[in-house]
Structure formats: C-alpha cells, structure tokens
Enzyme design. Structure first.
Site, PDB file in Angstrom:
ATOM      1  N   LYS A 169       0.871  -1.182   0.000  1.00  0.00           N
ATOM      2  CA  LYS A 169       0.000   0.000   0.000  1.00  0.00           C
ATOM      3  C   LYS A 169       0.902   1.223   0.000  1.00  0.00           C
ATOM      4  O   LYS A 169       2.051   1.156   0.449  1.00  0.00           O
ATOM      5  CB  LYS A 169      -0.876   0.017   1.263  1.00  0.00           C
ATOM      6  CG  LYS A 169      -2.160   0.790   1.104  1.00  0.00           C
ATOM      7  CD  LYS A 169      -3.217  -0.053   0.417  1.00  0.00           C
ATOM      8  CE  LYS A 169      -4.507   0.677   0.201  1.00  0.00           C
ATOM      9  NZ  LYS A 169      -5.568  -0.244  -0.225  1.00  0.00           N
TER      10      LYS A 169
ATOM     11  N   ASP B 226      -7.113   4.124  -4.343  1.00  0.00           N
ATOM     12  CA  ASP B 226      -7.742   3.930  -3.032  1.00  0.00           C
ATOM     13  C   ASP B 226      -8.388   5.283  -2.724  1.00  0.00           C
ATOM     14  O   ASP B 226      -8.667   6.060  -3.647  1.00  0.00           O
ATOM     15  CB  ASP B 226      -6.713   3.505  -1.971  1.00  0.00           C
ATOM     16  CG  ASP B 226      -7.366   2.977  -0.692  1.00  0.00           C
ATOM     17  OD1 ASP B 226      -7.814   1.830  -0.686  1.00  0.00           O
ATOM     18  OD2 ASP B 226      -7.465   3.741   0.299  1.00  0.00           O
TER      19      ASP B 226
HETATM   20  P1  NDP Z   1     -13.021   7.505  -2.482  1.00  0.00           P
HETATM   21  O1  NDP Z   1     -11.980   8.507  -2.248  1.00  0.00           O
HETATM   22  O2  NDP Z   1     -13.566   7.334  -3.851  1.00  0.00           O
HETATM   23  O3  NDP Z   1     -14.261   7.734  -1.498  1.00  0.00           O
HETATM   24  C1  NDP Z   1     -14.079   7.733  -0.123  1.00  0.00           C
HETATM   25  C2  NDP Z   1     -15.404   8.073   0.545  1.00  0.00           C
HETATM   26  O4  NDP Z   1     -15.265   7.917   1.936  1.00  0.00           O
HETATM   27  C3  NDP Z   1     -15.830   9.516   0.302  1.00  0.00           C
HETATM   28  O5  NDP Z   1     -17.232   9.569   0.335  1.00  0.00           O
HETATM   29  C4  NDP Z   1     -15.218  10.240   1.492  1.00  0.00           C
HETATM   30  O6  NDP Z   1     -15.903  11.433   1.846  1.00  0.00           O
HETATM   31  C5  NDP Z   1     -15.402   9.204   2.584  1.00  0.00           C
HETATM   32  N1  NDP Z   1     -14.319   9.305   3.577  1.00  0.00           N
HETATM   33  C6  NDP Z   1     -12.994   9.277   3.350  1.00  0.00           C
HETATM   34  N2  NDP Z   1     -12.312   9.426   4.497  1.00  0.00           N
HETATM   35  C7  NDP Z   1     -13.240   9.569   5.453  1.00  0.00           C
HETATM   36  C8  NDP Z   1     -13.185   9.752   6.832  1.00  0.00           C
HETATM   37  N3  NDP Z   1     -12.013   9.832   7.485  1.00  0.00           N
HETATM   38  N4  NDP Z   1     -14.353   9.840   7.507  1.00  0.00           N
HETATM   39  C9  NDP Z   1     -15.541   9.740   6.867  1.00  0.00           C
HETATM   40  N5  NDP Z   1     -15.657   9.571   5.543  1.00  0.00           N
HETATM   41  C10 NDP Z   1     -14.527   9.480   4.850  1.00  0.00           C
HETATM   42  O7  NDP Z   1     -12.410   6.097  -1.954  1.00  0.00           O
HETATM   43  P2  NDP Z   1     -12.870   4.616  -2.298  1.00  0.00           P
HETATM   44  O8  NDP Z   1     -14.327   4.550  -2.503  1.00  0.00           O
HETATM   45  O9  NDP Z   1     -11.964   4.089  -3.333  1.00  0.00           O
HETATM   46  O10 NDP Z   1     -12.487   3.858  -0.936  1.00  0.00           O
HETATM   47  C11 NDP Z   1     -13.422   3.660   0.110  1.00  0.00           C
HETATM   48  C12 NDP Z   1     -12.960   2.509   0.990  1.00  0.00           C
HETATM   49  O11 NDP Z   1     -12.868   1.310   0.203  1.00  0.00           O
HETATM   50  C13 NDP Z   1     -11.589   2.658   1.644  1.00  0.00           C
HETATM   51  O12 NDP Z   1     -11.587   1.985   2.875  1.00  0.00           O
HETATM   52  C14 NDP Z   1     -10.668   1.906   0.674  1.00  0.00           C
HETATM   53  O13 NDP Z   1      -9.486   1.480   1.315  1.00  0.00           O
HETATM   54  C15 NDP Z   1     -11.559   0.732   0.309  1.00  0.00           C
HETATM   55  N6  NDP Z   1     -11.269   0.021  -0.925  1.00  0.00           N
HETATM   56  C16 NDP Z   1     -11.147   0.669  -2.112  1.00  0.00           C
HETATM   57  C17 NDP Z   1     -10.926  -0.049  -3.277  1.00  0.00           C
HETATM   58  C18 NDP Z   1     -10.886   0.594  -4.618  1.00  0.00           C
HETATM   59  O14 NDP Z   1     -10.790  -0.142  -5.610  1.00  0.00           O
HETATM   60  N7  NDP Z   1     -10.969   1.895  -4.739  1.00  0.00           N
HETATM   61  C19 NDP Z   1     -10.751  -1.505  -3.245  1.00  0.00           C
HETATM   62  C20 NDP Z   1     -10.992  -2.093  -1.948  1.00  0.00           C
HETATM   63  C21 NDP Z   1     -11.207  -1.346  -0.840  1.00  0.00           C
HETATM   64  P3  NDP Z   1     -15.422  12.862   1.233  1.00  0.00           P
HETATM   65  O15 NDP Z   1     -15.945  12.900  -0.174  1.00  0.00           O
HETATM   66  O16 NDP Z   1     -16.043  13.874   2.126  1.00  0.00           O
HETATM   67  O17 NDP Z   1     -13.926  12.855   1.306  1.00  0.00           O
HETATM   68  O1  2IT Z   2      -7.845  -1.934  -0.915  1.00  0.00           O
HETATM   69  C1  2IT Z   2      -7.757  -2.347  -2.085  1.00  0.00           C
HETATM   70  O2  2IT Z   2      -7.899  -3.538  -2.372  1.00  0.00           O
HETATM   71  C2  2IT Z   2      -7.504  -1.358  -3.143  1.00  0.00           C
HETATM   72  N1  2IT Z   2      -7.424  -0.179  -2.844  1.00  0.00           N
HETATM   73  C3  2IT Z   2      -7.306  -1.812  -4.563  1.00  0.00           C
HETATM   74  C4  2IT Z   2      -5.929  -2.373  -4.765  1.00  0.00           C
HETATM   75  C5  2IT Z   2      -5.579  -2.692  -6.193  1.00  0.00           C
HETATM   76  O3  2IT Z   2      -4.385  -2.976  -6.391  1.00  0.00           O
HETATM   77  O4  2IT Z   2      -6.429  -2.667  -7.082  1.00  0.00           O
END
Ligand code: NDP
Ligand code: 2IT
Length: 450
Positions: free
Chosen positions: A124, A164
C-alpha cells in the site's frame, strides 16, 4: 506466541496510528489454533516475518500550486510481502495518511490478495496530500511530483500500485503518464488506468460490484435470501460506495443512505445516484448537504449531529448494511442499533470499517458479517485481470471481466465459509478469511526459504 508478537509490535509502533495493531491482533487471534497445529509455522518464524513489512519507503514530494506557492508532502510505499506475487495494492491520498495507516492497509492486502487465489503480494502507499479543493492542474502537478520519486521502486513484475481513497482513474492517468515519460516504458505498472491506455473495462465498478456479488452469494447460501426488494444502508459516496449502490439497485434493492466525511443522507425513496454523481463525480468533492436541498423528502444529518458514539447511516432500519467509506466507521453502538432494527448482514466494502467490539456483537447475535478482505477483493482481482491483459497485450470485453469477477467472488465466499467450517467456527467469516488466506501465504513463505 501471539501475545508475545503483539507486545513486541506495540513497543515498536508507539508513535503511529493504532490501526496496524488492530488489524494484526484480529488476524493473529484467528490464527492461534492453526499456528499450534503445524510446528513448521514456529520453526520458520512465519508470524514474526508476516507482521514485519519487507520495506517501508518514505520520500519527499515537492510541488507548486496554481498561485506559485511551494508545498511539501510525505510520500510512502509499503512493500509488505511478495511471497505470492508482485507487491500489489492501492495508493491513498488523504491528510490522515501515515506509516501506521499504510501498514494496516498493506498488511490486510496480503490476506485479501491471497484470498483471490491470484499471484499477487501485499503493499500500500500514498501521501498526506489533501486532494480536496485542489484544481485539476494541481492534482496533475502533485501526481507527477509523487511519481518522480515512486517510479524507482515499482515495476510491472515488482510492485503494481492502484487507486484507493482520493486516487481514481484521473490520478492513475497522471501518475502513469509521468512514469512513461521518465522510463519510456509502456508496461502495466499501475492498474486502474483509463481504458484508453491499458485500463481494464469494469475496473472502476469492480470493488462495489464485487461487494454485492459476494453479499448475494452469502445471503443465498446462508439464508436462501436475495437482495430484491430489500432495504439497504450504505456509507460513503466515493468509488466503492457508488458502485455498491448501483449494483444493489440493479438487483432490485432499495438503498436509503449514503455519506461523506461531513454527513449522511437518508432518502426513503432510494438514493438518486445521478444527484450524488453531480455532487461528487470527476473529482468534484461538494458536500452531500446539496442532495437534501435538491431531493424533497431526503434528510441530511451533519456529522456533528450523529448519535453519540455512532454513525447516522446505521441508525435507519435495513435488511443489510454496507460500510464503504473508511476504517472504524461502524461502532458497537451502531451494531446494537442495526441488530435492534433487524439487520441480517453487514458486508464490508471499505477496509476494516467495523470496530472489533462491533464485529464481536454482530457475530454473537447471528448477523452475517463479511470482512472487507473477502467482500471487497473484487477491486484488486480486476486489477490483476488488468495486469494479465497488459502482459499479453489483450483487451477483454466487459462481459468476460464481469463473468470472471462474479465467479471469483463466489469462489472467495466458498473458500472462506468452507475454511470456517473445517476449523470449527462455522459462519465466522473473519476466522475463515484469515485462516484460508494465511495458509496460502505461509506455505509460499516456507517453500521459498528464509
Ligand atoms: P473515495 O476517495 O472514492 O471515497 C471515499 C469516501 O469515503 C468519500 O465519500 C469520502 O468522503 C469518505 N471518507 C474518506 N475518508 C473519510 C473519513 N475519514 N471519515 C468519513 N468519511 C470518509 O475512496 P474509495 O471509494 O476508493 O475507498 C473507500 C474505501 O474502500 C476505503 O476503505 C478503501 O481502502 C476501500 N477500498 C477501495 C478499493 C478501490 O478499488 N478503490 C478496493 C478495496 C477497498 P469525502 O468525499 O467527504 O472525502
Ligand atoms: O484496498 C484495495 O484492495 C484497493 N485499494 C485496490 C488495490 C488494487 O491494487 O487494485
């Protein structure tokens, strides 16, 4: 043995955020019975080696904003374990990023990637850079400066970063452009690229869709239930949340909540994704408060007005809950409210969004609980499909990626539930996921020698 390892880790991680210790202690407590059953794990010091990252890389990122002011941020890449394949995992741009949070995420990634059955290790990275309020050019300048340091540590067969929190296709595009300019190498060094230059179809949707495919499989196998006509609560309004909502709606569910870092929307007629996308799409990060002014009948609760010790999204009645924003966003208070309101399943889309005592309560009360490392693995799986397409210079069509994603999520569910049964903890998908993932990584670590 587990207690000794945790005590040592506590001593060496006093100055960082404690999410890493939280993640390690959950995994180690699942592994206690299995570690005692095979003397090789102790002889090869598998646990000690597994909780220690191979490399913690930190670098300075300097960039100039649109007003010609100079900024300095910290950049990181944590290469945790590559026993199963090249280091693989996302990049997070958020002010809270430090080595503690990234160690937790990279550690979880080892297990998630192992559960996919694909040849990928765990890593990461990211920065404490805050993308909020930055212009498109500032984002581009930051991404280029970040890659000017990162490029030397990554490679298509070495370490393949992706998105992420705060990093989506736009940021990956700018990062990849800079990598190519520096190295003149057009290989698949990042996943989640725009489709135009090597991205896989469906990578943007993959995590959220995978979460719902996993949920559908779990509900069908465990309860002979479907999502059709069911009320669901989702948190977040980013990549994972929006695609979770989209797929839930396609399956006929009624999704009544979403949230961002400032507040929660409740819309009893079902979240209107067009409105959320207008507020949040294309790097726009407007507050969700705007949803309530546009959609009559919806209610906005600002974070300051959340129930004490809880999150507003989990206090509305629902059949299933999908935390999809960030770590530790579903507390014991929230779990108690979900149970009281008749929720039958909590399916994690984010990484570690549920606090340990909330998980314990949900499991004790018979709520199906799926840890993110199982239910959100669809994102990294389609990242691996992208690596595979790049290596063979192929482009798969949408249906092929979707079919493979559905098969893979069903396989993960099966792997996790069968392992739980085999080790006498039926329906405990936390233990099932940790044990199944561990066995594969540990075997590889033993076979490659110390
Ligand atoms: P984004 O940046 O697209 O969205 C994040 C969302 O979470 C936004 O709505 C944001 O609000 C909110 N958020 C972020 N930080 C906080 C916080 N500290 N408190 C409250 N709300 C918060 O990220 P993703 O959708 O990609 O990621 C969301 C989760 O999924 C994370 O845990 C990530 O690690 C996990 N994940 C992501 C993957 C991916 O492919 N992208 C794969 C697997 C897991 P705001 O708009 O106000 O910032
Ligand atoms: O938490 C996760 O699995 C991710 N943010 C995606 C990782 C990836 O390599 O696609």
């Amino acid at each position: 043995m587990v207690e000794r390892i945790l005590a040592n880790l506590k001593q060496s991680n006093v100055n960082t955020d404690n999410t890493f210790l939280q993640a390690v202690s959950e995994v180690l407590s699942s592994l206690e019975p299995i570690v005692r059953s095979d003397p090789r794990y102790e002889r090869y010091a598998i646990l000690e080696r597994l909780v220690t990252p191979d490399r913690v890389i930190q670098f300075k990122v300097q960039w100039v904003d649109d007003q010609s002011r100079v900024h300095i941020n910290n950049g990181y890449r944590i290469q945790f374990n590559n026993s199963l394949g090249p280091y693989k995992g996302g990049l997070r741009f958020h002010p809270s990023v430090d080595t503690g949070i990234l160690k937790f995420l990279a550690f979880e990634q080892i297990f998630k990637n192992s559960l996919t059955g694909l040849p990928i290790g765990g890593a990461k990275g990211g920065s404490d850079f805050d993308p909020k309020g930055k212009s498109d050019f500032e984002i581009m300048k930051f991404c280029r400066a970040f890659m000017r340091e990162l490029y030397q540590y990554i490679g298509a067969r070495v370490d393949v970063p992706a998105g992420d929190i705060g990093v989506g296709a736009r940021e990956i595009g700018y990062l990849y452009g800079e990598y190519k300019r520096i190295t003149r190498n057009y290989d698949g060094v990042l996943s989640g690229k725009p489709y135009e230059f090597g991205g896989s179809l469906m990578r943007p949707q993959a995590t959220g869709y995978g979460v719902v495919y996993f949920a559908a499989e779990m509900l069908s196998q465990e309860l002979q239930e479907t999502l059709e006509g069911k009320t669901c609560c989702v948190s977040g309004a980013g990549n994972v949340a929006l695609h979770t909502i989209e797929k839930l709606q396609q399956m006929g569910a009624l999704v009544v909540t979403c949230s961002d870092s400032e507040g929660t929307i409740y819309d009893p007629r079902g979240i209107d994704l067009c409105v959320v996308r207008e507020l949040k799409g294309n790097g726009a990060r407007a507050s969700l408060e705007g949803y309530a002014t546009r959609v009559p009948g919806s209610v906005y609760t600002a974070k300051a007005d959340y129930p004490a010790g809880g999150h507003a999204a989990w206090h509305y009645p629902c059949f299933a809950a999908f935390p999809c924003a960030t770590q530790n966003e579903l507390s014991r208070t929230d779990a108690a409210k979900l149970i009281e309101n008749g929720c039958v399943a909590v399916v994690e889309g984010a990484n570690m969004p549920t606090e340990p005592d909330a998980i314990e309560l949900l499991q004790r009360e018979g709520v199906l609980f799926s840890p993110g490392k199982a239910s959100n693995a669809g994102g990294v799986a389609v990242s691996e499909f992208e690596m595979s397409q790049n290596a063979s210079m192929e482009k798969w069509d949408y249906d092929k990626v979707d079919r493979k994603l559905q098969e893979l999520m069903a396989q993960i569910y099966k792997r996790v539930s069968l392992t739980a049964k085999e080790y006498g903890c039926e329906r405990n998908f936390v233990d099932g996921a940790n044990i199944a993932a561990f066995k594969r990584v540990a075997e590889a670590m033993i076979l490659e020698g110390v």
